[in-house]
Motif scaffolding. Structure first.
Motif, PDB file in Angstrom:
ATOM      1  N   GLU A   6       8.399  13.361   3.381  1.00 16.60           N
ATOM      2  CA  GLU A   6       8.421  12.008   3.930  1.00 16.60           C
ATOM      3  C   GLU A   6       7.985  11.019   2.858  1.00 16.60           C
ATOM      4  N   TYR A   7       6.930  11.399   2.146  1.00 19.79           N
ATOM      5  CA  TYR A   7       6.408  10.533   1.086  1.00 19.79           C
ATOM      6  C   TYR A   7       6.513  11.224  -0.255  1.00 19.79           C
TER       7      TYR A   7
ATOM      8  N   PRO B  33       0.935  12.042  -3.104  1.00 16.47           N
ATOM      9  CA  PRO B  33       1.499  13.381  -2.838  1.00 16.47           C
ATOM     10  C   PRO B  33       2.304  13.902  -4.017  1.00 16.47           C
TER      11      PRO B  33
ATOM     12  N   PHE C  34       0.760   3.991  -3.374  1.00 16.27           N
ATOM     13  CA  PHE C  34      -0.109   5.158  -3.500  1.00 16.27           C
ATOM     14  C   PHE C  34       0.218   6.215  -2.457  1.00 16.27           C
ATOM     15  N   LYS C  35       0.779   5.762  -1.347  1.00 14.29           N
ATOM     16  CA  LYS C  35       1.199   6.718  -0.333  1.00 14.29           C
ATOM     17  C   LYS C  35       2.315   7.616  -0.863  1.00 14.29           C
ATOM     18  N   HIS C  36       3.139   7.026  -1.751  1.00 12.11           N
ATOM     19  CA  HIS C  36       4.192   7.820  -2.382  1.00 12.11           C
ATOM     20  C   HIS C  36       3.687   8.562  -3.609  1.00 12.11           C
TER      21      HIS C  36
ATOM     22  N   TYR D   3      11.227   8.649  -2.261  1.00 12.57           N
ATOM     23  CA  TYR D   3      11.458   7.198  -2.327  1.00 12.57           C
ATOM     24  C   TYR D   3      12.756   6.900  -3.077  1.00 12.57           C
TER      25      TYR D   3
ATOM     26  N   GLY E 293       0.818  -1.226   0.000  1.00 17.18           N
ATOM     27  CA  GLY E 293       0.000   0.000   0.000  1.00 17.18           C
ATOM     28  C   GLY E 293       0.838   1.255   0.000  1.00 17.18           C
ATOM     29  N   LEU E 294       2.179   1.082   0.004  1.00 15.99           N
ATOM     30  CA  LEU E 294       3.049   2.260   0.027  1.00 15.99           C
ATOM     31  C   LEU E 294       3.085   2.980  -1.324  1.00 15.99           C
TER      32      LEU E 294
END
Lengths: 276, 255
Positions: free
Chosen positions: A227-228, A86, A81-83, A233, A78-79
């Motif tokens: 952070e994101y 934003p 879409f978290k990245h 990343y 799920g990371l």
């Protein structure tokens, strides 16, 4: 006619006959879509084969199947879409600001002498500045939060949009503008109905460049206090020398570029169908 | 509404283009202006419609434009000047929108002018789909839509092939016979001038001055392709222009 014909057959009896050599052709490249895909597939296949046989070491290039696996993990955790979200919102907001402002200023430069004389040198001075170098300044002006990231992307898309727009306005057929004046159209009508649609081809091809720059600047913008985000990343993976994750990020950016370019292609087909 | 040119002279920087041109353009007549290239005939036309200002002299309008006239002085350009992103109907609608004519009122005018120029079936076509002759008919339809008092035609047939030119000349004569309009018709083609002009104004080479005004009395609808009665005025015009044209051709371009 028949006389000429008999003449020719008589003449050809003795002389050597040979066809005229074809020397036209070429210089007209066409777009064959599957060749583009084939190039990608081939390159990835070579990388996969090279890393599997050990001909390319794991330090030189990550194995494509490993990159795909890492991408799968990123997605299932799920990371992704978290990245991605934003980053996309920074891209959309920043680029929208920059492009809209750029088009406005570009049209003003294209239409008014005072604007042209005052702003063209200014834009020429701003254009070559690497926007990344101004990052600390943006942080001071707009804070460490989202503001500085929007500003960086907006600023980066602004200058190429201005240059493309005023060039496009300069190229609008003057006889069409004369025509508008001769029919007593108002200034605003001439700008809206003649100048802007006439400049649209140039504005859209400028958009291709400025949106690519926006994606480049996204990573730079996320270097500071994010952070994101895809940029964050990639930077994190880079500092850890985690090549698989680095490549996942890079591939996402590439895909983003391809999608944006395809989107502009669709826009061009819809808006510029009138072009010969 | 008549137009009168009073002592028009003009120069760009240090070369003189026009010298003391005085001319009357009476209502209901087609006045052709011919002259060697570079004699300032297109410049003169731009003065008449107010697209450029002469250095001295003035263009005056005598009387009011007829009622319902949206754009008294209306041009037809050599290169058609159609918006390539608008359809045939859209190009006509362009010149009505600014007068607040929209919806049904606009549709009626558009249908009428397209019918008069035989373009009804092509209302939705884009300019790139049309031949040169059709494009110029669209431009004529657009000009008719604003009910002009005077049509200012700048070599309207020069970009077309000779067959299309003949067809369009017939169309123009038809339009004029049904409803006489006033026009200033600039051309370098003497056959067009004697076919369409009530008066033919011959300009000398630069600086352009009126050399002679030739009246052609045969009624417009009676003139036809290869009309022997038009041969004589055409030959006369050519005799007037011949030396001028030769001298103009030998001049260095100074643009």
């Amino acid at each position: 006619m028949s006389e000429i014909h008999t003449d020719e057959t008589k003449g050809s009896a003795g002389a050597e006959r040979q066809p005229v050599a074809f020397r036209g052709g070429g210089f007209a490249p066409k777009n064959r879509r599957w060749i583009g895909v084939l190039v990608f597939v081939l390159l990835i296949a070579i990388a996969e084969w090279g890393t599997r046989t050990g001909w390319i070491t794991a330090l030189t290039l990550p194995r494509p199947s490993d990159v795909l696996e890492t991408f799968g993990e990123l997605y299932s955790s799920g990371l992704l879409f978290k990245h991605l979200l934003p980053s996309l919102s920074r891209l959309v907001i920043g680029a929208t600001f920059g492009v809209l402002l750029g088009i406005c200023i570009g049209v003003l430069i294209g239409l008014f002498s005072v604007m042209r004389s005052s702003l063209v040198p200014l834009v020429a001075a701003l254009f070559p500045i690497p926007k990344i170098a101004l990052l600390p300044l943006f942080v001071i002006w707009f804070g460490i939060g989202e503001g500085s990231k929007y500003a960086l992307i907006a600023f980066g898309t602004f200058t190429p949009t201005v240059v493309a727009t005023y060039g496009a306005v300069d190229n609008v057929d003057r006889t069409l503008i004369r025509m508008g004046q001769s029919f007593g159209l108002s200034w605003l009508s001439i700008v809206r109905k003649i100048v802007l649609p006439g400049a649209m081809p140039g504005i859209l091809s400028g958009l291709r460049i400025s949106l690519a720059i926006a994606i480049i600047l996204l990573v730079a913008a996320e270097m500071l206090g994010a952070e994101y985000g895809i940029g964050a990343y990639i930077l994190e993976a880079g500092s850890l020398y985690d090549l698989e994750r680095l490549f996942v990020g890079v591939v996402i950016l590439s895909l983003l570029g391809v999608i944006v370019s395809a989107g502009i292609g669709i826009l061009e087909r819809r808006l510029l169908g009138w072009r010969v | 509404m008549d137009i009168r040119l009073e002592g028009i002279s003009h120069h760009y920087d240090d070369f003189e283009v026009l010298r003391d041109v005085t001319l009357d353009i009476p209502a209901g007549q087609i006045v052709c202006i011919v002259g060697p290239s570079g004699c300032g005939k297109s410049t003169l036309l731009r003065f008449i419609g107010g697209l450029e200002r002469p250095r001295s002299g003035r263009v005056v309008q005598l009387g009011q434009a007829p009622e319902g006239c949206l754009n008294p002085l209306t041009y037809i350009f050599q290169d058609f000047a159609l918006l390539p992103w608008r359809s045939v109907a859209g190009n006509v609608s362009l010149v009505l929108e600014d007068h607040g004519i929209r919806g049904t009122a606009a549709r009626e005018i558009i249908e009428d002018v397209l019918a008069r120029t035989k373009l009804t079936d092509f209302a939705k076509a884009l300019p790139k789909q049309l031949s040169g002759g059709m494009k110029q008919r669209v431009a004529i339809a657009r000009a008719l839509a604003v009910k002009p008092a005077v049509m200012l035609m700048d070599e309207p047939l020069s970009a077309l092939d000779s067959q299309t030119r003949e067809l369009l000349m017939d169309d123009l004569v038809d339009l004029w016979s049904r409803q006489p309009f006033t026009a200033v018709y600039v051309t370098h083609n003497l056959a067009e001038a004697v076919r369409l002009g009530h008066k033919v104004v011959v300009l000398s080479r630069r600086p352009g001055q009126i050399q002679e005004i030739v009246e052609i009395n045969k009624p417009l609808p009676a003139r036809e392709f290869g009309d022997p009665e038009l041969d004589e005025p055409q030959r006369y015009l050519w005799r007037l222009m011949r030396e001028e044209a030769r001298a103009a051709d030998a001049e260095l371009m100074n643009v």
